[in-house]
Every structure is written in structure tokens, then in C-alpha cells.
Design an enzyme around this catalytic site. Structure first.
Site, PDB file in Angstrom:
ATOM      1  N   SER A 135      60.955  78.298  60.769  1.00  0.00           N
ATOM      2  CA  SER A 135      60.201  77.919  59.451  1.00  0.00           C
ATOM      3  C   SER A 135      59.468  79.212  58.967  1.00  0.00           C
ATOM      4  O   SER A 135      58.970  79.036  57.814  1.00  0.00           O
ATOM      5  CB  SER A 135      59.112  76.939  59.544  1.00  0.00           C
ATOM      6  OG  SER A 135      58.566  77.116  60.777  1.00  0.00           O
TER       7      SER A 135
ATOM      8  N   HIS B  57      66.981  75.991  57.619  1.00  0.00           N
ATOM      9  CA  HIS B  57      65.555  75.523  57.791  1.00  0.00           C
ATOM     10  C   HIS B  57      65.399  74.070  57.155  1.00  0.00           C
ATOM     11  O   HIS B  57      65.386  73.930  55.941  1.00  0.00           O
ATOM     12  CB  HIS B  57      64.682  76.556  57.109  1.00  0.00           C
ATOM     13  CG  HIS B  57      63.270  75.869  57.183  1.00  0.00           C
ATOM     14  ND1 HIS B  57      62.233  76.495  56.389  1.00  0.00           N
ATOM     15  CD2 HIS B  57      62.568  75.393  57.883  1.00  0.00           C
ATOM     16  CE1 HIS B  57      61.091  75.929  56.609  1.00  0.00           C
ATOM     17  NE2 HIS B  57      61.318  75.193  57.571  1.00  0.00           N
TER      18      HIS B  57
ATOM     19  N   GLU C 117      66.756  75.025  53.561  1.00  0.00           N
ATOM     20  CA  GLU C 117      66.651  76.362  52.936  1.00  0.00           C
ATOM     21  C   GLU C 117      67.461  77.252  53.778  1.00  0.00           C
ATOM     22  O   GLU C 117      67.539  77.265  55.356  1.00  0.00           O
ATOM     23  CB  GLU C 117      65.020  76.767  53.322  1.00  0.00           C
ATOM     24  CG  GLU C 117      64.615  77.877  52.599  1.00  0.00           C
ATOM     25  CD  GLU C 117      62.912  78.011  52.593  1.00  0.00           C
ATOM     26  OE1 GLU C 117      62.608  77.993  53.590  1.00  0.00           O
ATOM     27  OE2 GLU C 117      62.567  78.591  51.668  1.00  0.00           O
TER      28      GLU C 117
ATOM     29  N   ASN D 294      57.371  78.045  53.099  1.00  0.00           N
ATOM     30  CA  ASN D 294      56.251  78.194  53.808  1.00  0.00           C
ATOM     31  C   ASN D 294      55.393  79.528  53.283  1.00  0.00           C
ATOM     32  O   ASN D 294      54.074  79.274  53.556  1.00  0.00           O
ATOM     33  CB  ASN D 294      56.397  78.282  55.340  1.00  0.00           C
ATOM     34  CG  ASN D 294      56.689  76.942  55.724  1.00  0.00           C
ATOM     35  OD1 ASN D 294      56.119  76.042  55.355  1.00  0.00           O
ATOM     36  ND2 ASN D 294      57.528  76.936  56.760  1.00  0.00           N
TER      37      ASN D 294
HETATM   38  N1  CAA Z   1      61.483  60.348  61.127  1.00  0.00           N
HETATM   39  C1  CAA Z   1      62.730  59.619  60.370  1.00  0.00           C
HETATM   40  N2  CAA Z   1      62.057  59.200  59.502  1.00  0.00           N
HETATM   41  C2  CAA Z   1      61.160  58.651  59.119  1.00  0.00           C
HETATM   42  C3  CAA Z   1      59.850  59.270  59.624  1.00  0.00           C
HETATM   43  C4  CAA Z   1      60.208  60.065  60.976  1.00  0.00           C
HETATM   44  N3  CAA Z   1      59.383  60.596  61.599  1.00  0.00           N
HETATM   45  N4  CAA Z   1      58.799  58.905  59.362  1.00  0.00           N
HETATM   46  C5  CAA Z   1      59.151  57.983  58.111  1.00  0.00           C
HETATM   47  N5  CAA Z   1      60.654  58.005  58.157  1.00  0.00           N
HETATM   48  C6  CAA Z   1      61.227  57.190  57.082  1.00  0.00           C
HETATM   49  C7  CAA Z   1      60.954  55.571  57.261  1.00  0.00           C
HETATM   50  O1  CAA Z   1      61.912  55.241  58.194  1.00  0.00           O
HETATM   51  C8  CAA Z   1      61.438  55.208  55.881  1.00  0.00           C
HETATM   52  O2  CAA Z   1      62.553  55.105  55.828  1.00  0.00           O
HETATM   53  P1  CAA Z   1      63.572  54.134  55.156  1.00  0.00           P
HETATM   54  O3  CAA Z   1      63.452  54.257  53.847  1.00  0.00           O
HETATM   55  O4  CAA Z   1      65.005  54.227  55.426  1.00  0.00           O
HETATM   56  O5  CAA Z   1      62.893  52.693  55.476  1.00  0.00           O
HETATM   57  C9  CAA Z   1      60.790  56.271  54.880  1.00  0.00           C
HETATM   58  O6  CAA Z   1      60.940  57.443  55.704  1.00  0.00           O
HETATM   59  C10 CAA Z   1      59.725  56.178  54.428  1.00  0.00           C
HETATM   60  O7  CAA Z   1      58.588  55.895  55.213  1.00  0.00           O
HETATM   61  P2  CAA Z   1      57.550  55.069  55.064  1.00  0.00           P
HETATM   62  O8  CAA Z   1      57.915  53.934  54.095  1.00  0.00           O
HETATM   63  O9  CAA Z   1      56.910  54.511  56.494  1.00  0.00           O
HETATM   64  O10 CAA Z   1      56.257  55.778  54.725  1.00  0.00           O
HETATM   65  P3  CAA Z   1      56.093  56.923  53.393  1.00  0.00           P
HETATM   66  O11 CAA Z   1      56.565  56.084  52.224  1.00  0.00           O
HETATM   67  O12 CAA Z   1      54.582  57.144  53.597  1.00  0.00           O
HETATM   68  O13 CAA Z   1      56.900  57.984  53.752  1.00  0.00           O
HETATM   69  C11 CAA Z   1      57.168  60.287  54.581  1.00  0.00           C
HETATM   70  C12 CAA Z   1      56.633  59.081  54.839  1.00  0.00           C
HETATM   71  C13 CAA Z   1      58.702  60.408  54.053  1.00  0.00           C
HETATM   72  C14 CAA Z   1      57.114  61.240  55.521  1.00  0.00           C
HETATM   73  C15 CAA Z   1      56.181  60.864  53.187  1.00  0.00           C
HETATM   74  O14 CAA Z   1      54.925  60.505  53.466  1.00  0.00           O
HETATM   75  C16 CAA Z   1      56.429  62.240  52.742  1.00  0.00           C
HETATM   76  O15 CAA Z   1      57.376  62.719  52.300  1.00  0.00           O
HETATM   77  N6  CAA Z   1      55.571  63.081  53.361  1.00  0.00           N
HETATM   78  C17 CAA Z   1      55.547  64.493  53.297  1.00  0.00           C
HETATM   79  C18 CAA Z   1      56.530  65.137  53.957  1.00  0.00           C
HETATM   80  C19 CAA Z   1      56.862  66.424  54.176  1.00  0.00           C
HETATM   81  O16 CAA Z   1      56.131  67.239  53.242  1.00  0.00           O
HETATM   82  N7  CAA Z   1      57.549  67.259  54.995  1.00  0.00           N
HETATM   83  C20 CAA Z   1      57.707  68.569  54.895  1.00  0.00           C
HETATM   84  C21 CAA Z   1      56.811  69.206  55.764  1.00  0.00           C
HETATM   85  S1  CAA Z   1      57.047  70.862  56.034  1.00  0.00           S
HETATM   86  C22 CAA Z   1      58.507  71.200  57.095  1.00  0.00           C
HETATM   87  O17 CAA Z   1      58.920  70.372  57.575  1.00  0.00           O
HETATM   88  C23 CAA Z   1      58.858  72.522  57.316  1.00  0.00           C
HETATM   89  C24 CAA Z   1      58.095  73.466  57.912  1.00  0.00           C
HETATM   90  O18 CAA Z   1      58.655  74.525  58.087  1.00  0.00           O
HETATM   91  C25 CAA Z   1      56.518  73.447  58.321  1.00  0.00           C
END
Ligand code: CAA
Length: 306
Positions: free
Chosen positions: A130, A164, A176, A214
Site C-alpha cells: 500500500s 493494490h 490501484e 495513501n
Molecule cells: N469482509 C468482507 N465483507 C465485509 C466485511 C469484511 N471484513 N465487512 C463488511 N463486509 C460486507 C458485509 O458483509 C456487507 O455485505 P452485503 O452488502 O453483501 O451484506 C457489506 O460489507 C456492508 O456491511 P455492513 O452492512 O455490515 O456495514 P456497513 O454498511 O457499515 O459497511 C464497510 C461496512 C463496507 C466496511 C463500510 O463501513 C466502509 O466502506 N468503510 C470504509 C472502508 C474503507 O475505506 N476501506 C479502505 C481502507 S484503506 C485500504 O484498504 C488500503 C490501504 O492501503 C490501507
């Protein structure tokens, strides 16, 4: 305008690391790109946990009527575990490997040197890093007796690329794509084509610290931690401001916990060290929380308790 896709030609994929990212990459590859996957992790416990998550997500898709039981079985059947004792030799026949281990340059360099020696010379070596320099990783795959400017040395480094993915991999729609200075156009286009087959949108970034994602996200999270450290607002007020005021799905402190505070710190240090710019100095509170072993969701404690 969408790029014209070259066929990815990946008949079998290797995934290295069965943590959250590796498991997610294995799942979308088997489910969306329908490619057989060999999953390797040196920890059998991590593999067990990873496969548990795969089963849970497939069950959810079946219960929601998105997959039939047979389709879910087919997806699960495409994910095979490499026995720990086989080591990287178990990945010998793959057309591409995606490495998803922790953000540590010496570790990734050692892994890539070993992968390059084990895998076929035409296999693509992709990393889910990342923030770490792709060019540095590519420089570690020059075979013994060759140099960066010999034909074999250049060919080996030309197959390294950054793919990524974002967490949770099955949900986030982006990949990415990052090219090292040495990456060939063919490697880049095949990696793009594979990400598209996984039903991801692809953006491209140059090999700069943190890439686009990032370099923009981490200073934002770090700044939120500095706001908390300075007592400008409470944890909940910081997160609620961004959630309700800007429609972010998670507040920055919640998101930092979700990504892992050790990962956030490692990326922030890569930005700081890679640019020498004081604007990227990691928040002292972030450093101290990692010192304490409070790593966010994965350790049960971060800015929130889990
Ligand atoms: N693994 C797989 N699926 C997951 C999960 C996980 N850990 N956590 C949640 N989900 C799925 C759920 O199963 C649900 O799927 P369905 O629609 O099929 O039922 C869906 O995501 C929505 O989940 P919830 O309704 O329980 O919860 P929510 O609506 O609050 O969404 C979220 C959860 C998708 C994580 C949302 O909060 C979100 O988009 N958060 C931001 C995440 C983000 O920014 N990610 C990028 C981080 S940076 C990175 O990864 C890269 C890096 O280099 C650091």
C-alpha cells in the site's frame, strides 16, 4: 476512456499471505475472475482463519440468494491451500502471484527474491503493497550472476507490478495499479486485465510513496489523530463530524482502527522517510498506541474497544 484489455492469461493464481487482504484477494479471484487459486501462508493458523472468513462470506451470499449452493461450492473448490512444508515451491506452476504480507520492505524483498527463483520466468510477480516502492521491490528479483542491465536481469524485474486492493476486498470496487520503473507494458496490461476480471475499477499511480490512495488518505487519518491528541475534539465528535458532515462511511479514527494502527504507522513512516517532508510526521499518539500493542480492530483495542 477505458483501455483496450489484453487477455490476462492467468490460468492459475498464487496468493501469498492469508490475512484479511490475501484472503479477500483469493476470494474475488476465485469468485469473480473464476481462476483457480493456490493460497500460501507460513502460519497454518492464519490459513484456518482465512478459510473460515471465505466460508462465512460464501454462506452469506448463499443466504442472500446471490449464489446457489453449487456455485458457492465451485468457488470454494477453486481455492486450494499449499501445504506449509512445500514453501514457495508449492506455487511453482502459477502464472501470477499476488503477495499480501505485512508492510515491511526487507521482508518483501526477501520474498520476491525467493519467488523469482522458484516461479517460471514469465510468471507475473504482483504485490499488494500500500505504500512501498515498487522499483525497490523489482530490484530484488535480479537472478544471481545477472545485473539490472543484463537481458535476464531486465526481464526478471519487468514482471513486477503493484496491484493494490482495498479492505474489505470483496466490497471495495477499486484496484490501484502501480508500475515500477522496470515494469514492462505487457505485465502492466495483464495485471490491469486481471483486476478488471475481478470486477474492479482500476486507477493507475506512479511509484511514489503511498501512491495516490495513501498519499492522500494517511495524512488525513494522521491529522485526525493529531486533533484527538491536541484535545481539539473528542473521538466521537471527530468521527461524527466526518461521517455526517462529509458522508464518509466511517470516521477517520474508526477507519484507522479498521485498517490497523500498525499499518497506518508503517505507511505514514514510508511517506515521511520517502519524501523528507515534515508534513508527514506520524502523530506521537499513533506511535504510542502501536507501542502499547493497541492496533485497532485486529487486536481488540484501538481508538475504540472491540
Ligand atoms: N469482509 C468482507 N465483507 C465485509 C466485511 C469484511 N471484513 N465487512 C463488511 N463486509 C460486507 C458485509 O458483509 C456487507 O455485505 P452485503 O452488502 O453483501 O451484506 C457489506 O460489507 C456492508 O456491511 P455492513 O452492512 O455490515 O456495514 P456497513 O454498511 O457499515 O459497511 C464497510 C461496512 C463496507 C466496511 C463500510 O463501513 C466502509 O466502506 N468503510 C470504509 C472502508 C474503507 O475505506 N476501506 C479502505 C481502507 S484503506 C485500504 O484498504 C488500503 C490501504 O492501503 C490501507
Amino acid at each position: 476512456m477505458a483501455a483496450t484489455l489484453v487477455p490476462h492469461g492467468i490460468r492459475r493464481l498464487g496468493v501469498l499471505g492469508a490475512g484479511q487482504m490475501g484472503t479477500g484477494i483469493a476470494l474475488v479471484s476465485a469468485m469473480r475472475a473464476k481462476v483457480p487459486v493456490l493460497l500460501y501462508d507460513k502460519s497454518p493458523e492464519q490459513v484456518r482463519k482465512g478459510l473460515g472468513l471465505v466460508d462465512k462470506l460464501l454462506d452469506k451470499d448463499v443466504n442472500k440468494g446471490r449464489l446457489t449452493l453449487d456455485e458457492a461450492k465451485d468457488v470454494r473448490g477453486r481455492i486450494e491451500v499449499v501445504p506449509e512444508q512445500h514453501g514457495f515451491a508449492g506455487l511453482r506452476d502459477v502464472d501470477m502471484v499476488v503477495e499480501a504480507v505485512s508492510e515491511n520492505l526487507p521482508l518483501k524483498q526477501a520474498i520476491f527474491a525467493e519467488l523469482a527463483a522458484e516461479l517460471r520466468p514469465d510468471a507475473i510477480l504482483a504485490t499488494n503493497t500500500s505504500s512501498i516502492s515498487l522499483t525497490k521491490i523489482a530490484a530484488s528479483v535480479i537472478p544471481k550472476g545477472e545485473t539490472a542491465s543484463t537481458e535476464l536481469g531486465k526481464q526478471s524485474a519487468a514482471r513486477v507490478v503493484g496491484l493494490h486492493f482495498f479492505n474489505p476486498v470483496p466490497v471495495m470496487k477499486l484496484v490501484e495499479l502501480i508500475s515500477a520503473l522496470q515494469t514492462s507494458k505487457d505485465t502492466l496490461e495483464r495485471a490491469r486485465s486481471f483486476a478488471t476480471a475481478c470486477e474492479k475499477e482500476v486507477t493507475v499511480s506512479k511509484d511514489v510513496p503511498g501512491f495516490v490512495s495513501n498519499a492522500l488518505l494517511m495524512p488525513f487519518l494522521n491529522e485526525a489523530i493529531m486533533h484527538l491528541e491536541k484535545g481539539i475534539a473528542t473521538r466521537d465528535d471527530i468521527d461524527t463530524t466526518l461521517k455526517l458532515g462529509m458522508n464518509h462511511p466511517m470516521g477517520p479514527l474508526q477507519l484507522a482502527d479498521f485498517i490497523g494502527l500498525d499499518t497506518c504507522l508503517a505507511i505514514q513512516k514510508t511517506l515521511y522517510d520517502g519524501t523528507g517532508d515534515s508534513k508527514y510526521r506520524p502523530a506521537i499518539l499513533l506511535e504510542r498506541m502501536v507501542d502499547a500493542g493497541w492496533l485497532g480492530r485486529k487486536s481488540g483495542k484501538g481508538f475504540y474497544d472491540y
